[in-house]
Design a protein around this motif. Structure first.
Motif, short mmCIF file in Angstrom:
data_model
loop_
_atom_site.label_atom_id
_atom_site.label_comp_id
_atom_site.label_asym_id
_atom_site.label_seq_id
_atom_site.Cartn_x
_atom_site.Cartn_y
_atom_site.Cartn_z
N ALA A 37 0.83 -1.21 0.00
CA ALA A 37 0.00 0.00 0.00
C ALA A 37 0.86 1.26 0.00
O ALA A 37 0.56 2.23 -0.70
N ALA A 38 1.95 1.24 0.76
CA ALA A 38 2.84 2.41 0.79
C ALA A 38 3.50 2.64 -0.57
O ALA A 38 3.60 3.78 -1.03
N LEU A 39 3.93 1.55 -1.22
CA LEU A 39 4.52 1.69 -2.55
C LEU A 39 3.50 2.21 -3.55
O LEU A 39 3.82 3.04 -4.41
N VAL A 97 0.87 4.12 -2.92
CA VAL A 97 0.63 5.54 -2.63
C VAL A 97 1.79 6.39 -3.15
O VAL A 97 1.57 7.45 -3.75
N CYS A 98 3.02 5.93 -2.93
CA CYS A 98 4.19 6.70 -3.39
C CYS A 98 4.21 6.81 -4.91
O CYS A 98 4.46 7.89 -5.46
N CYS A 99 3.95 5.69 -5.58
CA CYS A 99 3.98 5.71 -7.05
C CYS A 99 2.86 6.58 -7.61
O CYS A 99 3.07 7.33 -8.57
N CYS A 100 1.69 6.48 -7.02
CA CYS A 100 0.57 7.29 -7.51
C CYS A 100 0.81 8.78 -7.27
O CYS A 100 0.52 9.60 -8.13
N SER A 101 1.36 9.12 -6.11
CA SER A 101 1.61 10.53 -5.84
C SER A 101 2.71 11.07 -6.76
O SER A 101 2.64 12.22 -7.20
N ALA A 102 3.71 10.25 -7.07
CA ALA A 102 4.75 10.68 -7.99
C ALA A 102 4.18 10.88 -9.39
O ALA A 102 4.51 11.85 -10.09
N ALA A 103 3.30 9.98 -9.81
CA ALA A 103 2.68 10.10 -11.13
C ALA A 103 1.80 11.35 -11.20
O ALA A 103 1.82 12.07 -12.21
#
Length: 51
Positions: free
Chosen positions: A25-27, A29-35
């Motif tokens: 879930a953390a990965l 969230v991080c990937c989506c926020s970076a995108a």
């Protein structure tokens, strides 16, 4: 000691799956926020060459 006194592998296995779920879930969230950040930067023109 009887079998009822010793904890089985079920709590350890459940906690391992919980840790994996939290990491996934953390990965995500991080990937989506970076995108989203890259998309906003692109739409704002930050990646376009200056003319």
């Amino acid at each position: 000691m009887t079998d009822g006194d010793e904890p089985g592998p079920t709590p350890r296995r459940a906690s391992a799956w919980m840790i994996l779920a939290v990491v996934a879930a953390a990965l995500l969230v991080c990937c989506c926020s970076a995108a989203v950040g890259l998309l906003i930067s692109w739409s704002a023109g930050l990646f376009h060459t200056p003319t």
